[in-house]
Every structure is written in structure tokens, then in C-alpha cells.
Design a protein around this motif. Structure first.
Motif, PDB file in Angstrom:
ATOM      1  N   PRO A 232      -4.790  13.841  -9.374  1.00 18.46           N
ATOM      2  CA  PRO A 232      -5.625  13.134  -8.402  1.00 18.46           C
ATOM      3  C   PRO A 232      -4.827  12.314  -7.413  1.00 18.46           C
ATOM      4  CG  PRO A 232      -6.509  12.907 -10.643  1.00 18.46           C
ATOM      5  CD  PRO A 232      -5.170  13.567 -10.767  1.00 18.46           C
ATOM      6  N   HIS A 233      -3.637  11.813  -7.818  1.00 20.62           N
ATOM      7  CA  HIS A 233      -2.866  10.950  -6.923  1.00 20.62           C
ATOM      8  C   HIS A 233      -1.898  11.742  -6.061  1.00 20.62           C
ATOM      9  CE1 HIS A 233      -0.898  11.176 -10.898  1.00 20.62           C
ATOM     10  NE2 HIS A 233       0.221  11.267 -10.205  1.00 20.62           N
ATOM     11  N   ASP A 234      -2.031  13.090  -6.055  1.00 21.44           N
ATOM     12  CA  ASP A 234      -1.126  13.906  -5.264  1.00 21.44           C
ATOM     13  C   ASP A 234      -1.709  14.280  -3.906  1.00 21.44           C
ATOM     14  OD1 ASP A 234       0.164  15.814  -8.070  1.00 21.44           O
ATOM     15  OD2 ASP A 234       0.723  13.865  -7.259  1.00 21.44           O
ATOM     16  N   ARG A 235      -2.773  13.644  -3.478  1.00 15.24           N
ATOM     17  CA  ARG A 235      -3.446  14.023  -2.236  1.00 15.24           C
ATOM     18  C   ARG A 235      -2.611  13.689  -1.023  1.00 15.24           C
ATOM     19  NH1 ARG A 235      -8.733  10.807  -4.114  1.00 15.24           N
ATOM     20  NH2 ARG A 235      -9.302  12.103  -5.876  1.00 15.24           N
ATOM     21  N   GLU A 236      -2.786  14.502   0.002  1.00 17.33           N
ATOM     22  CA  GLU A 236      -2.098  14.208   1.259  1.00 17.33           C
ATOM     23  C   GLU A 236      -2.808  13.055   1.943  1.00 17.33           C
ATOM     24  OE1 GLU A 236       0.795  16.845   0.636  1.00 17.33           O
ATOM     25  OE2 GLU A 236       0.633  15.627   2.448  1.00 17.33           O
ATOM     26  N   PRO A 237      -2.105  12.214   2.665  1.00 17.17           N
ATOM     27  CA  PRO A 237      -2.770  11.121   3.370  1.00 17.17           C
ATOM     28  C   PRO A 237      -3.626  11.678   4.485  1.00 17.17           C
ATOM     29  CG  PRO A 237      -0.462  11.263   4.030  1.00 17.17           C
ATOM     30  CD  PRO A 237      -0.640  12.218   2.898  1.00 17.17           C
ATOM     31  N   PRO A 238      -4.764  11.026   4.814  1.00 15.41           N
ATOM     32  CA  PRO A 238      -5.621  11.524   5.878  1.00 15.41           C
ATOM     33  C   PRO A 238      -4.920  11.496   7.221  1.00 15.41           C
ATOM     34  CG  PRO A 238      -6.277   9.308   5.182  1.00 15.41           C
ATOM     35  CD  PRO A 238      -5.228   9.772   4.222  1.00 15.41           C
ATOM     36  N   ASP A 239      -5.323  12.450   8.087  1.00 15.70           N
ATOM     37  CA  ASP A 239      -4.749  12.499   9.422  1.00 15.70           C
ATOM     38  C   ASP A 239      -5.120  11.249  10.205  1.00 15.70           C
ATOM     39  OD1 ASP A 239      -3.713  14.951   8.856  1.00 15.70           O
ATOM     40  OD2 ASP A 239      -5.425  16.053   9.682  1.00 15.70           O
ATOM     41  N   ARG A 240      -4.246  10.815  11.089  1.00 16.95           N
ATOM     42  CA  ARG A 240      -4.486   9.634  11.911  1.00 16.95           C
ATOM     43  C   ARG A 240      -4.690  10.047  13.358  1.00 16.95           C
ATOM     44  NH1 ARG A 240      -5.287   4.951   8.756  1.00 16.95           N
ATOM     45  NH2 ARG A 240      -4.471   5.587   6.738  1.00 16.95           N
ATOM     46  N   GLU A 241      -5.327   9.202  14.094  1.00 22.43           N
ATOM     47  CA  GLU A 241      -5.585   9.501  15.495  1.00 22.43           C
ATOM     48  C   GLU A 241      -4.275   9.560  16.262  1.00 22.43           C
ATOM     49  OE1 GLU A 241      -9.750   6.947  15.479  1.00 22.43           O
ATOM     50  OE2 GLU A 241      -8.284   6.698  17.070  1.00 22.43           O
ATOM     51  N   PRO A 242      -4.173  10.488  17.228  1.00 25.62           N
ATOM     52  CA  PRO A 242      -2.949  10.573  18.030  1.00 25.62           C
ATOM     53  C   PRO A 242      -2.687   9.253  18.748  1.00 25.62           C
ATOM     54  CG  PRO A 242      -4.352  12.491  18.366  1.00 25.62           C
ATOM     55  CD  PRO A 242      -5.154  11.505  17.581  1.00 25.62           C
ATOM     56  N   GLY A 243      -1.427   8.850  18.781  1.00 23.72           N
ATOM     57  CA  GLY A 243      -1.064   7.642  19.516  1.00 23.72           C
ATOM     58  C   GLY A 243      -1.108   6.373  18.686  1.00 23.72           C
ATOM     59  N   ARG A 244      -1.724   6.453  17.490  1.00 17.84           N
ATOM     60  CA  ARG A 244      -1.763   5.260  16.646  1.00 17.84           C
ATOM     61  C   ARG A 244      -0.460   5.119  15.868  1.00 17.84           C
ATOM     62  NH1 ARG A 244      -7.026   4.364  13.126  1.00 17.84           N
ATOM     63  NH2 ARG A 244      -5.709   2.596  12.601  1.00 17.84           N
ATOM     64  N   ARG A 245      -0.070   3.881  15.605  1.00 21.48           N
ATOM     65  CA  ARG A 245       1.141   3.630  14.837  1.00 21.48           C
ATOM     66  C   ARG A 245       0.950   4.147  13.420  1.00 21.48           C
ATOM     67  NH1 ARG A 245       2.667  -2.536  15.292  1.00 21.48           N
ATOM     68  NH2 ARG A 245       4.332  -1.748  13.952  1.00 21.48           N
ATOM     69  N   PRO A 246       2.002   4.714  12.820  1.00 19.59           N
ATOM     70  CA  PRO A 246       1.882   5.196  11.444  1.00 19.59           C
ATOM     71  C   PRO A 246       1.451   4.052  10.535  1.00 19.59           C
ATOM     72  CG  PRO A 246       3.942   5.920  12.440  1.00 19.59           C
ATOM     73  CD  PRO A 246       3.346   4.929  13.378  1.00 19.59           C
ATOM     74  N   PRO A 247       0.574   4.322   9.578  1.00 22.08           N
ATOM     75  CA  PRO A 247       0.111   3.255   8.694  1.00 22.08           C
ATOM     76  C   PRO A 247       1.224   2.770   7.776  1.00 22.08           C
ATOM     77  CG  PRO A 247      -0.620   5.378   7.884  1.00 22.08           C
ATOM     78  CD  PRO A 247       0.019   5.624   9.224  1.00 22.08           C
ATOM     79  N   GLN A 248       1.171   1.490   7.428  1.00 21.65           N
ATOM     80  CA  GLN A 248       2.132   0.958   6.474  1.00 21.65           C
ATOM     81  C   GLN A 248       1.825   1.523   5.095  1.00 21.65           C
ATOM     82  OE1 GLN A 248       1.846  -3.227   5.816  1.00 21.65           O
ATOM     83  NE2 GLN A 248       3.554  -3.311   4.378  1.00 21.65           N
ATOM     84  N   ARG A 249       2.848   1.990   4.412  1.00 22.69           N
ATOM     85  CA  ARG A 249       2.644   2.563   3.095  1.00 22.69           C
ATOM     86  C   ARG A 249       3.373   1.712   2.060  1.00 22.69           C
ATOM     87  NH1 ARG A 249      -0.400   6.644   3.460  1.00 22.69           N
ATOM     88  NH2 ARG A 249      -0.234   7.026   1.206  1.00 22.69           N
ATOM     89  N   LEU A 250       2.746   1.569   0.914  1.00 21.91           N
ATOM     90  CA  LEU A 250       3.262   0.733  -0.150  1.00 21.91           C
ATOM     91  C   LEU A 250       3.726   1.599  -1.313  1.00 21.91           C
ATOM     92  CD1 LEU A 250       0.372  -1.909  -0.245  1.00 21.91           C
ATOM     93  CD2 LEU A 250       2.525  -2.065   1.026  1.00 21.91           C
ATOM     94  N   SER A 251       4.758   1.150  -1.989  1.00 16.26           N
ATOM     95  CA  SER A 251       5.180   1.820  -3.215  1.00 16.26           C
ATOM     96  C   SER A 251       4.178   1.512  -4.320  1.00 16.26           C
ATOM     97  CB  SER A 251       6.567   1.341  -3.632  1.00 16.26           C
ATOM     98  OG  SER A 251       6.503  -0.026  -4.018  1.00 16.26           O
ATOM     99  N   THR A 252       4.304   2.230  -5.429  1.00 15.18           N
ATOM    100  CA  THR A 252       3.400   1.986  -6.557  1.00 15.18           C
ATOM    101  C   THR A 252       3.498   0.532  -7.015  1.00 15.18           C
ATOM    102  OG1 THR A 252       3.601   4.282  -7.288  1.00 15.18           O
ATOM    103  CG2 THR A 252       2.845   2.679  -8.917  1.00 15.18           C
TER     104      THR A 252
END
Length: 437
Positions: free
Chosen positions: A12-32
Motif C-alpha cells: 500500500p505504501h508503494d504508490r506513486e505520488p499524484p501528479d502536480r500542476e505544471p509550473g508548481r514547485r515540487p512538494p516538500q517530501r518527508l522521510s519516514t
């Protein structure tokens, strides 16, 4: 519909992150570790959140562990602060905490979108069948028509005819869905092409199995909107009125994870066939807090017209401790965009003028101290009252329209791991051992 990747072999935790709108800054991602610390839970609990659909995660290629969207983690943390602290290290039991990835409907900033397309714009330019086919397949077919299979319609006719005369239209829809399922030997084939083929036939069967209104004796052909009109309105259809109904059907195709849509996805998660998915959703529609709301607005507008003013009617509702029907929506701060679009079209229907004025009178009478905004139930009530439809017409329009959305969600769910929506209860009964009763 764009084909989804198979997830049966993925955790369940292997999902790809959802697509983001073009031009938006990449979302901040956190480690476990960072995500667990931000939520104040153990890493094991973090992955339990993922398995229950409360969070999504992305597996790092060639490395151990996963990353988490910081905004999503913070949103879950905020929800957790508003409820009683959970015992031990359990996920927060918040109202509406179910969070499922879906690529069908986005609701944001008082607007909503189907697969990124403005829903209102789609509804004003496309017919219901064309919009449904696009939602299911991602492709367009101009002039597509849904036809009821002969065997399914015959079975539905017999079942519906056997019901008591006082049965509601929703009763008839539910029975017709079951009868159509029994007549389809391929109903357990869950391949996308078979499901979408069955879906068009099912929608046509649901409509065509309803009794004709007025003095009609022949079933009309053509678009679903015209066929449905002949079941609801005693008067002949004019183009402006049909345009309102056609637009309403598209506007109501989907609205994110409403109660009936969640029921449909739970059924699809158990690999129920599409007829059973629709049956599960129709059972939820009958709840008085879901599908029946437009009927309450219909009766209220009829009373306003009878009494000549909305003020005493609104006052009676408030005095009895009842909310005024057709006002407000938890997902919109302002007016429901579906209501805005339908009111604009109703202005072109001459016979709707007094009912539309009554609806606006209700909004004005309710907005003296706090803002009040119309929702789609009030707009459906204007249509049903103005055209002589029964009070349950709005619920019927909703159910027929939403069938296409339930099928779209079923197609998404069939591409996910089966039985993934299995919540775990937080037991609060007597602790064992207890004596036998």
C-alpha cells in the motif's frame, strides 16, 4: 479512462505520488522518520495510516524506506488535533478521515473539475452520454447513445411492474438494477471494456424501466435526458427545459467521495460487479441526508408559492429546529457552482420564472444575519416544481446522473488492490473475559 497501473503486487505504501500542476514547485517530501515525528507516532503506525488510505507514500528506487508529502502529513496532523486523543499509537478517528486517491473529481476554491476539466464548462457543452463515456474511457464519441439490452429491459419491466403502486422512483431504480444484473451473464467480467459496455446499457435500462408520466403511451427514443423527461414531467419538453435537465445530468455525474460514491467504491473493492456497485450506491442515496434533500426543497418552494412569501416558510423551519432545505454546502464557501449554472439556464425557461423568484426569496430571507447560498438541491427543486414533476424527481435525476460517476469510481477501484478498504474498529466494549450471558 486512462488505464491505471496494476497494484496487486505492490504494498500500500508503494504508490506513486499524484501528479502536480505544471509550473508548481515540487512538494516538500518527508522521510519516514520525519513524517512519524511530525505526527507523533511510530513508523509502524505511519504505514498503517497508508494502508487505511489516510496517507499516500512513494517508495524510493534503490533505497530503503518511503517519502511522504509534507502537506498531506500536516493536513492529517491538523485533523487529529480536533478529536479526542486516541488510545496508544492509533490513527486519529476523525470524521471524514477516509482519503482515497482518485483522478476523477477535484473540488477546490469553490469550483470543481472532472479529470482537470471545469465541470460546469463540460456540462454546458456536452451531452450526458458523451460526458459519461469520456469519464470512463478518456476518449470522446460524438453522438453516443445508451441502449437498454432487450433481455435486461424485459426483466426490469417485469420486476418494476410487480412493485406496489405507492413505490417510489428510487425503489423502481433499485429493482431495475437487480433485474438487469440477473439478465447479464457477463456481469462478473470486470475488464474495462465489458464494464463500460454494461454501464451504458444499465443507465438506459434504469431510465426506460420507469413508468411514463402524464398520458404518454409510447417510450421515446434518443438522448437519456429526453427519455428521463418523459418519466418525470407530465408536460411535453421544450428545448430550454431539456437543456436544464441535460446540464443537470452532467453536473451531477460525480462530486468526489460523497456517501453513495464511497459505498460504490467499497463494493468495487470487494470485486462486486458493476450492477451490484450501483445497487450499493442506490441504497445509500435513499438516506434522508443524501438523495432526498431536493425533495425537501421541492416541498418548501411549493409552500412558498402557495403562501406568497418565503419569510413565514423559513420562519416555520427555524422554529421547528429544521435547517432550511437547499442552502449551503460543506465543500463550498459561496454558492454551489452547480446551482449557479442551473439558475442561469432556468432564467431561459418562462414557466420557471415564479419558482426561481421563490427560490431567491428563500435565500434572501435566510441571509438576514448570516450569508446564505443556494445549493444544487434548490436548483433541482426549481426545475421540478416549475415543470410539474413529483417531489422525488430531483432524487431520480441525481441517481441516474450519478450512476455514471459510480461506474467511473468502480473502474478506478478495480485497478487497485482488492479489499483495501477494510477499516479496523477501535473496540470500546467490556474487556474480556466476561461471564456468559
Amino acid at each position: 479512462m486512462t488505464e491505471q497501473p496494476t497494484t496487486h503486487d505492490r504494498q500500500p505504501h508503494d504508490r506513486e505520488p499524484p501528479d502536480r500542476e505544471p509550473g508548481r514547485r515540487p512538494p516538500q517530501r518527508l522521510s519516514t522518520k520525519e513524517a512519524a515525528e511530525r505526527l507523533g507516532v511510530k513508523p509502524e503506525t505511519l504505514y498503517a495510516y497508508v494502508s487505511r488510505g489516510l496517507l499516500s507514500s512513494h517508495r524510493l528506487q534503490g533505497r530503503r524506506g518511503s517519502t511522504f508529502d509534507a502537506e498531506e502529513v500536516d493536513a492529517l496532523a491538523r485533523r487529529g488535533r480536533n478529536v479526542r486523543p486516541a488510545t496508544g499509537d492509533e490513527p486519529p478517528a476523525t470524521p471524514g478521515a477516509v482519503s482515497l486517491r482518485t483522478g476523477i473529481t477535484l473540488i477546490t476554491d469553490d469550483h470543481y473539475y472532472f479529470r482537470g476539466v471545469p465541470a460546469v464548462e463540460l456540462a454546458l457543452t456536452r451531452g450526458y452520454e458523451e460526458a459519461a463515456h469520456w469519464l470512463w474511457t478518456g476518449g470522446t464519441r460524438h453522438g453516443v447513445r445508451f441502449t437498454a439490452p432487450e433481455g435486461a429491459l424485459a426483466a426490469a419491466d417485469r420486476a418494476v411492474t410487480a412493485l406496489p403502486a405507492y413505490s417510489t422512483l428510487t425503489d423502481r431504480l433499485r429493482v431495475a438494477a437487480v433485474a438487469a444484473a440477473a439478465a447479464d451473464p457477463l456481469r462478473f467480467d470486470l475488464s474495462p471494456s465489458t464494464v463500460t459496455g454494461a454501464a451504458g446499457g444499465l443507465i438506459a435500462t434504469l431510465v426506460d424501466a420507469l413508468p411514463l408520466a402524464g398520458n404518454r403511451t409510447r417510450r421515446p427514443s434518443g438522448a437519456i435526458a429526453r427519455r428521463l423527461w418523459s418519466r418525470l414531467a407530465p408536460q411535453a419538453a421544450d428545448d430550454p427545459s431539456i437543456s436544464v435537465l441535460q446540464t443537470a445530468l452532467v453536473l451531477l455525474i460525480d462530486h468526489d467521495l460523497a456517501a453513495s460514491t464511497l459505498a460504490a467504491r467499497v463494493a468495487a473493492s470487494a470485486r462486486a460487479h458493476p450492477y451490484a456497485v450501483v445497487s450499493a450506491a442506490l441504497g445509500t442515496v435513499e438516506g434522508q441526508l443524501h438523495g432526498g434533500a431536493s425533495g425537501l426543497a421541492h416541498r418548501m418552494l411549493s409552500e412558498v408559492l402557495q403562501r406568497g412569501s418565503a419569510a413565514p416558510v423559513v420562519s416555520d423551519h427555524l422554529r421547528a429546529g429544521r435547517p432550511v432545505p437547499g442552502l449551503g454546502h460543506r465543500l463550498y464557501a459561496g454558492e454551489d457552482p452547480r446551482a449557479t449554472a442551473l439558475f442561469g439556464l432556468l432564467e431561459r425557461v418562462p414557466r420557471a420564472e415564479p419558482v426561481l423568484a421563490a427560490a431567491r426569496d428563500v435565500v434572501a430571507a435566510s441571509a438576514r444575519d448570516v450569508p446564505a447560498h443556494a445549493n444544487v438541491d434548490l436548483a433541482l427543486a426549481v426545475l421540478s416544481v416549475a415543470t410539474g414533476m413529483p417531489a422525488e424527481a430531483g432524487e431520480t435525476v441525481f441517481s441516474v446522473a450519478r450512476t455514471a460517476g459510480w461506474i467511473a469510481h468502480a473502474l478506478e477501484e478495480y485497478a487497485e488492490s482488492p479489499l483495501r478498504m477494510r477499516p479496523r474498529g477501535r473496540y470500546d466494549g467490556p474487556m474480556p473475559p466476561q461471564p456468559l450471558p
